[in-house]
Design an enzyme around this catalytic site. Structure first.
Site, PDB file in Angstrom:
ATOM      1  N   ASN A  46       0.839  -0.989  -0.057  1.00  0.00           N
ATOM      2  CA  ASN A  46      -0.034   0.024  -0.054  1.00  0.00           C
ATOM      3  C   ASN A  46       0.738   1.252  -0.022  1.00  0.00           C
ATOM      4  OD1 ASN A  46       0.428   0.805   2.637  1.00  0.00           O
ATOM      5  ND2 ASN A  46      -0.490  -1.171   3.386  1.00  0.00           N
ATOM      6  N   ALA A  66       1.459   1.626  11.631  1.00  0.00           N
ATOM      7  CA  ALA A  66       1.632   0.906  10.485  1.00  0.00           C
ATOM      8  C   ALA A  66       0.361   0.634   9.750  1.00  0.00           C
ATOM      9  CB  ALA A  66       2.207  -0.388  10.683  1.00  0.00           C
ATOM     10  N   ILE A 119      -2.911  -6.583  14.370  1.00  0.00           N
ATOM     11  CA  ILE A 119      -1.930  -6.609  15.435  1.00  0.00           C
ATOM     12  C   ILE A 119      -2.631  -5.853  16.601  1.00  0.00           C
ATOM     13  CG2 ILE A 119       0.455  -5.650  15.917  1.00  0.00           C
ATOM     14  CD1 ILE A 119       0.958  -6.189  12.750  1.00  0.00           C
ATOM     15  N   LYS A 150     -14.099   1.908  15.395  1.00  0.00           N
ATOM     16  CA  LYS A 150     -12.950   1.224  15.286  1.00  0.00           C
ATOM     17  C   LYS A 150     -12.376   1.021  16.772  1.00  0.00           C
ATOM     18  CE  LYS A 150     -10.704   1.300  11.568  1.00  0.00           C
ATOM     19  NZ  LYS A 150     -10.312   1.957  10.402  1.00  0.00           N
ATOM     20  N   LYS A 178     -11.757  -2.686  18.201  1.00  0.00           N
ATOM     21  CA  LYS A 178     -10.414  -3.109  18.366  1.00  0.00           C
ATOM     22  C   LYS A 178      -9.901  -3.044  19.650  1.00  0.00           C
ATOM     23  CE  LYS A 178      -8.786  -2.312  13.658  1.00  0.00           C
ATOM     24  NZ  LYS A 178      -7.573  -2.537  12.668  1.00  0.00           N
TER      25      LYS A 178
HETATM   26  O1  C5P Z   1      -8.702  -1.462  10.366  1.00  0.00           O
HETATM   27  P1  C5P Z   1      -7.672  -0.697  10.054  1.00  0.00           P
HETATM   28  O2  C5P Z   1      -6.547  -1.272   9.120  1.00  0.00           O
HETATM   29  O3  C5P Z   1      -8.220   0.910   9.466  1.00  0.00           O
HETATM   30  O4  C5P Z   1      -7.110  -0.307  11.491  1.00  0.00           O
HETATM   31  C1  C5P Z   1      -6.044   0.729  11.819  1.00  0.00           C
HETATM   32  C2  C5P Z   1      -5.425   0.299  12.764  1.00  0.00           C
HETATM   33  O5  C5P Z   1      -5.111  -1.003  13.002  1.00  0.00           O
HETATM   34  C3  C5P Z   1      -3.928   1.074  12.835  1.00  0.00           C
HETATM   35  O6  C5P Z   1      -3.569   1.438  14.065  1.00  0.00           O
HETATM   36  C4  C5P Z   1      -3.144  -0.087  12.309  1.00  0.00           C
HETATM   37  O7  C5P Z   1      -1.827  -0.023  12.530  1.00  0.00           O
HETATM   38  C5  C5P Z   1      -3.872  -1.476  13.074  1.00  0.00           C
HETATM   39  N1  C5P Z   1      -3.759  -2.679  12.317  1.00  0.00           N
HETATM   40  C6  C5P Z   1      -2.872  -3.516  12.877  1.00  0.00           C
HETATM   41  N2  C5P Z   1      -3.061  -4.936  12.202  1.00  0.00           N
HETATM   42  C7  C5P Z   1      -3.980  -5.227  11.179  1.00  0.00           C
HETATM   43  C8  C5P Z   1      -4.472  -3.872  10.695  1.00  0.00           C
HETATM   44  C9  C5P Z   1      -4.520  -2.724  11.149  1.00  0.00           C
HETATM   45  O8  C5P Z   1      -2.452  -3.464  13.809  1.00  0.00           O
HETATM   46  N3  C5P Z   1      -3.823  -6.374  10.325  1.00  0.00           N
END
Ligand code: C5P
Length: 411
Positions: free
Chosen positions: A223, A287, A321, A352, A356
């Site tokens: 990306n 990230a 993560i 979110k 999360k």
């Molecule tokens: O769901 P989205 O990608 O928009 O979420 C963004 C947040 O989640 C960021 O803090 C990103 O670093 C984290 N993230 C993560 N692992 C993933 C996807 C996103 O830690 N697989």
């Protein structure tokens, strides 16, 4: 050739801590610097022009309407011949005026007219310091490039206890020296003194950049994340005294000074590196982790055989993560996620945050050129609502965020 003495323009605001400005003048002089004092009307209620004139051995300026001085030395000149403008004490009122660009007396006019760095040293009642209006003013001033020191914590003249006391004159003097002796290429120092380095002794874990998800040994899913914002946050956390582990996806950026960097490629490698870096007091997940990876990455380069048949690309979901860390036994005390959104930024970020299990979500609108660009406009979504910051350079967002984090974990 010996350097000429450093010139400080000292603006003394109207608070009980103004008496400490006398000692500050003495320390600047003792250190070989020159100091010109400006007293606000309130400042003059606490210290007299005579005291400051005697200590600085220079005339003290108190009014915008001093025609003699205006003829001999306009206020614009006064504000520009200094190497550094110091506001000490900076009262809540003075900070508010500075943030709003009010120029209704000599001090505020000088502050608006200056082209020199400004260091503000706040002193006020704890409630005033913690008031949303002051928080907003301080954030805005920092965003505008003014260095606002952290006040000391302790008993106050008004009988209350908490942050708001003027730092001791020696600490302010050390901050001034750091400023005037800073390498111009390095920019202005961030923290006035080690005692104000709010993340000292903390471990801060930052993820940054994109991930690359292999399709075969030469192709990958990626990306547009540049890693700039995450690297700036890691740098700011290190400057604030933290031990910083930066888990970085593939980016073309130098490691900030004082930061331990672990390079990874894929989301699964990033998760493993994050888990290996625990425990941490704070984790800031910046990230742009790929949501999906190729379900079965080929061990050899996939060949185009000329038949026109396109190879199927099945995807598998990557581990989240941030969410994994939120559920972990070693969950950091403060867990900050980022959210790149193109619409309904705050609503999506709020959802979110809950989904999360993060404490804060820093949401940015990436409908413009944020990805790869140098500026960012963010909203901080926490349990108590959301706060929108003005657009500013990514390194300023980083400093303001680290500042907010330092304050939060000090509670
Ligand atoms: O769901 P989205 O990608 O928009 O979420 C963004 C947040 O989640 C960021 O803090 C990103 O670093 C984290 N993230 C993560 N692992 C993933 C996807 C996103 O830690 N697989």
């Amino acid at each position: 050739m010996a350097d000429r003495p450093k010139r400080i323009l000292l603006i003394v605001g109207g608070g009980i801590a103004a008496y400490k400005s006398c000692e500050l003048v003495r320390l600047i002089r003792k250190g070989g610097g020159e100091v010109t004092c400006v007293l606000t009307e309130g400042g003059a209620k606490f210290v007299t022009p005579m005291t400051l004139a005697a200590l600085s051995e220079k005339p003290v300026h108190t009014t915008l309407w001093d025609l003699k001085n205006e003829a001999e030395m306009g206020h614009i000149q006064l504000s520009r011949e200094a190497d550094l403008v110091v506001v000490c004490p900076a009262t809540a009122d003075l900070l508010a005026k500075m943030a709003a660009g009010v120029a209704d007396d000599l001090a505020t006019t000088l502050l608006l007219a200056t082209d020199k760095p400004v260091l503000a040293v706040p002193a006020m009642n704890v409630r005033m310091w913690q008031h949303a209006a002051t928080r907003r003013n301080v954030a805005r001033l920092r965003g505008d490039g003014v260095t606002v020191m952290e006040p000391d914590e302790g008993p106050m003249a008004c009988g209350e206890f908490g942050p708001g006391r003027l730092p001791e004159p020696e600490v302010v003097h050390a901050a001034i020296m750091r400023f005037v002796s800073a390498d111009p290429l390095e920019g202005q120092p961030d923290f006035a003194d080690d005692r104000h380095r709010g993340l000292h002794g903390r471990h801060v874990l930052v993820t940054a950049g994109p991930t690359h998800e292999p399709i075969d040994p030469v192709r990958y899913i990626a990306n547009r994340s540049s890693g700039k914002q995450g690297f700036a946050i890691a740098a700011a956390a290190a400057e604030a005294g933290a031990r910083v582990t930066l888990v970085a996806g593939p980016v073309h950026l130098d490691t900030p000074p004082g930061v331990d960097r672990v390079d990874v490629e894929s989301a699964r490698e990033m998760l493993a590196a994050v888990e290996a870096a625990l425990p941490a007091d704070v984790a800031i997940m910046v990230a742009a982790v790929a949501d999906w990876r190729a379900a079965d990455a080929a061990g050899q380069k996939i060949k185009k055989d000329g038949s026109g048949t396109v190879p199927p690309l099945a995807l598998a979901e990557n581990p989240d993560i941030l969410a994994t860390l939120a559920r972990s036994k070693q969950r950091p005390a403060l867990l900050v996620g980022f959210a790149a959104e193109t619409e309904n930024v705050i609503d999506h970020a709020t959802a979110k945050r809950a989904r999360k299990g993060a404490d804060w979500i820093v949401a940015n609108d990436v409908s413009g050129d944020v990805m790869g660009g140098d500026a960012n406009s963010v909203h901080i979504v926490t349990a108590s609502g959301s706060e929108s910051w003005p657009a500013m350079a990514k390194h300023k967002v980083a400093r303001a965020l680290v500042d907010r984090i330092a304050k939060d974990i000090a509670k």
